[in-house]
Design a protein around this motif. Structure first.
Motif, PDB file in Angstrom:
ATOM      1  N   GLN A 270       0.822  -1.201   0.000  1.00 27.94           N
ATOM      2  CA  GLN A 270       0.000   0.000   0.000  1.00 27.94           C
ATOM      3  C   GLN A 270       0.866   1.265   0.000  1.00 27.94           C
ATOM      4  O   GLN A 270       0.561   2.250  -0.676  1.00 27.94           O
ATOM      5  CB  GLN A 270      -0.920  -0.003   1.229  1.00 27.94           C
ATOM      6  CG  GLN A 270      -1.820   1.217   1.370  1.00 27.94           C
ATOM      7  CD  GLN A 270      -2.896   1.276   0.302  1.00 27.94           C
ATOM      8  OE1 GLN A 270      -3.443   0.262  -0.097  1.00 27.94           O
ATOM      9  NE2 GLN A 270      -3.203   2.481  -0.161  1.00 27.94           N
TER      10      GLN A 270
ATOM     11  N   ALA B 119      -5.561   3.270   5.227  1.00 24.93           N
ATOM     12  CA  ALA B 119      -6.194   2.813   3.986  1.00 24.93           C
ATOM     13  C   ALA B 119      -6.623   1.352   4.098  1.00 24.93           C
ATOM     14  O   ALA B 119      -7.706   0.970   3.616  1.00 24.93           O
ATOM     15  CB  ALA B 119      -5.233   2.997   2.813  1.00 24.93           C
ATOM     16  N   LEU B 120      -5.799   0.520   4.734  1.00 25.64           N
ATOM     17  CA  LEU B 120      -6.130  -0.899   4.870  1.00 25.64           C
ATOM     18  C   LEU B 120      -7.238  -1.139   5.893  1.00 25.64           C
ATOM     19  O   LEU B 120      -7.966  -2.131   5.800  1.00 25.64           O
ATOM     20  CB  LEU B 120      -4.879  -1.688   5.252  1.00 25.64           C
ATOM     21  CG  LEU B 120      -3.771  -1.709   4.179  1.00 25.64           C
ATOM     22  CD1 LEU B 120      -2.508  -2.353   4.724  1.00 25.64           C
ATOM     23  CD2 LEU B 120      -4.238  -2.433   2.921  1.00 25.64           C
ATOM     24  N   LYS B 121      -7.369  -0.248   6.855  1.00 23.84           N
ATOM     25  CA  LYS B 121      -8.530  -0.304   7.737  1.00 23.84           C
ATOM     26  C   LYS B 121      -9.786   0.073   6.956  1.00 23.84           C
ATOM     27  O   LYS B 121     -10.830  -0.574   7.075  1.00 23.84           O
ATOM     28  CB  LYS B 121      -8.352   0.639   8.930  1.00 23.84           C
ATOM     29  CG  LYS B 121      -7.374   0.157   9.978  1.00 23.84           C
ATOM     30  CD  LYS B 121      -7.241   1.176  11.101  1.00 23.84           C
ATOM     31  CE  LYS B 121      -6.319   0.709  12.203  1.00 23.84           C
ATOM     32  NZ  LYS B 121      -6.147   1.734  13.274  1.00 23.84           N
ATOM     33  N   ALA B 122      -9.690   1.130   6.164  1.00 18.43           N
ATOM     34  CA  ALA B 122     -10.853   1.628   5.434  1.00 18.43           C
ATOM     35  C   ALA B 122     -11.371   0.635   4.405  1.00 18.43           C
ATOM     36  O   ALA B 122     -12.587   0.531   4.194  1.00 18.43           O
ATOM     37  CB  ALA B 122     -10.503   2.960   4.757  1.00 18.43           C
ATOM     38  N   ASP B 123     -10.473  -0.110   3.761  1.00 17.65           N
ATOM     39  CA  ASP B 123     -10.930  -1.041   2.721  1.00 17.65           C
ATOM     40  C   ASP B 123     -11.245  -2.437   3.258  1.00 17.65           C
ATOM     41  O   ASP B 123     -11.582  -3.343   2.496  1.00 17.65           O
ATOM     42  CB  ASP B 123      -9.937  -1.109   1.560  1.00 17.65           C
ATOM     43  CG  ASP B 123      -8.622  -1.832   1.903  1.00 17.65           C
ATOM     44  OD1 ASP B 123      -8.530  -2.464   2.967  1.00 17.65           O
ATOM     45  OD2 ASP B 123      -7.686  -1.758   1.075  1.00 17.65           O
ATOM     46  N   GLY B 124     -11.117  -2.625   4.580  1.00 16.90           N
ATOM     47  CA  GLY B 124     -11.496  -3.890   5.192  1.00 16.90           C
ATOM     48  C   GLY B 124     -10.384  -4.911   5.313  1.00 16.90           C
ATOM     49  O   GLY B 124     -10.592  -5.987   5.897  1.00 16.90           O
ATOM     50  N   THR B 125      -9.195  -4.606   4.790  1.00 15.13           N
ATOM     51  CA  THR B 125      -8.105  -5.584   4.813  1.00 15.13           C
ATOM     52  C   THR B 125      -7.703  -5.964   6.232  1.00 15.13           C
ATOM     53  O   THR B 125      -7.501  -7.150   6.546  1.00 15.13           O
ATOM     54  CB  THR B 125      -6.880  -5.041   4.061  1.00 15.13           C
ATOM     55  OG1 THR B 125      -7.237  -4.808   2.693  1.00 15.13           O
ATOM     56  CG2 THR B 125      -5.721  -6.022   4.123  1.00 15.13           C
TER      57      THR B 125
ATOM     58  N   THR C  38     -10.273  -8.229   7.822  1.00 13.08           N
ATOM     59  CA  THR C  38     -10.250  -9.556   7.198  1.00 13.08           C
ATOM     60  C   THR C  38      -9.099 -10.395   7.744  1.00 13.08           C
ATOM     61  O   THR C  38      -9.265 -11.583   8.054  1.00 13.08           O
ATOM     62  CB  THR C  38     -10.119  -9.425   5.672  1.00 13.08           C
ATOM     63  OG1 THR C  38     -11.282  -8.752   5.161  1.00 13.08           O
ATOM     64  CG2 THR C  38      -9.999 -10.783   5.008  1.00 13.08           C
TER      65      THR C  38
END
Length: 241
Positions: free
Chosen positions: A58, A219-225, A228
């Motif tokens: 990212q 960004a990875l929190k926002a996109d669900g990564t 998951t």
């Protein structure tokens, strides 16, 4: 989650910025599943391996993984042996006096006691890994005597051998050990919440790198990564982000 620093004079030595290097080196312990461990090929695996790789992608950083014993993991960051720590390290005021942290990528995780009997009442000899927030917590417990070990596996061995009456560690680390013990080991007493969540440790001089990592984590929190990966590696846990 886990771990408190050991203060040494070496911690005062700050090294140069990580971004001046072509590759960002990610320091981890490789001995604390499911956060990090070494697989059958000797490669770093676990939640933090997958998350760290995602953060590097990212942030458009070239990264490599480095393993280091827990008791010297902060001094070796400060001295420049690697550029960040991603090793199940809880954000604490004591550590923040020596290094900086990104925002948390995992919430404050319960710590728990295990013993050979649920009659454990918080007194007696309690084993914890050296330099952890659990070890610091035990020192403040009335009627408890701390015995420290270099690795988490050694704390479990001390409990099984009778050298310790209980172990205090991250509950996520202890759950599979209890489940696989066939009733030999059990949870005892109340869970304890320690620290302010888990973050990536960076040198205080590496503000630009910290900013890049924070942006990637957000960004990875926002996109669900992040959620998951938490749900993949921590059975029964719902992603908090």
């Amino acid at each position: 989650m886990r771990k408190l620093i050991l203060s040494t004079a070496a911690l005062a030595l700050m090294s140069g910025a990580a971004l001046a290097q072509e590759t960002v080196r990610l320091g981890t312990e490789g001995a604390y599943p499911p956060y990090n461990y070494l697989d059958d090929n000797g490669e770093v695996a676990g939640y933090e391996r997958e998350l760290g790789d995602a953060i590097c992608a990212q942030a458009e950083l070239t990264c490599e993984w480095v393993t280091n014993d827990w008791d010297s993991i902060i001094p070796n960051l400060v001295s420049g042996n690697y550029d960040v720590i991603i090793a199940g390290m809880s954000i604490t005021d004591e550590r923040d006096e020596v290094i900086d942290f990104t925002e948390a990528y995992f919430p404050a995780d319960p710590s728990a006691f295990i013993s050979t009997s649920d009659a454990f009442d918080g007194t007696g000899v309690v084993a914890a890994q050296t330099g952890t927030i659990q070890a610091a917590h035990v020192t403040g417990m009335d009627g408890a005597t701390l015995v420290e070990f270099a690795t988490p596996d050694e704390t479990i061995a001390a409990l099984r051998s009778g050298e310790a009456d209980a172990v205090l560690a991250d509950k996520a680390f202890l759950e599979p050990i209890v489940a696989e013990s066939g009733g030999e080991l059990v949870f005892a007493g109340e869970d304890v919440i320690l620290g302010d969540g888990i973050g990536i440790g960076v040198r205080e001089s590496d503000g630009e790198l910290k900013d890049k990592l924070n942006a990637a984590i957000a960004a990875l929190k926002a996109d669900g990564t992040v959620n998951t990966l938490i749900e993949k590696w921590f059975e029964g846990m719902e992603g908090p982000y």
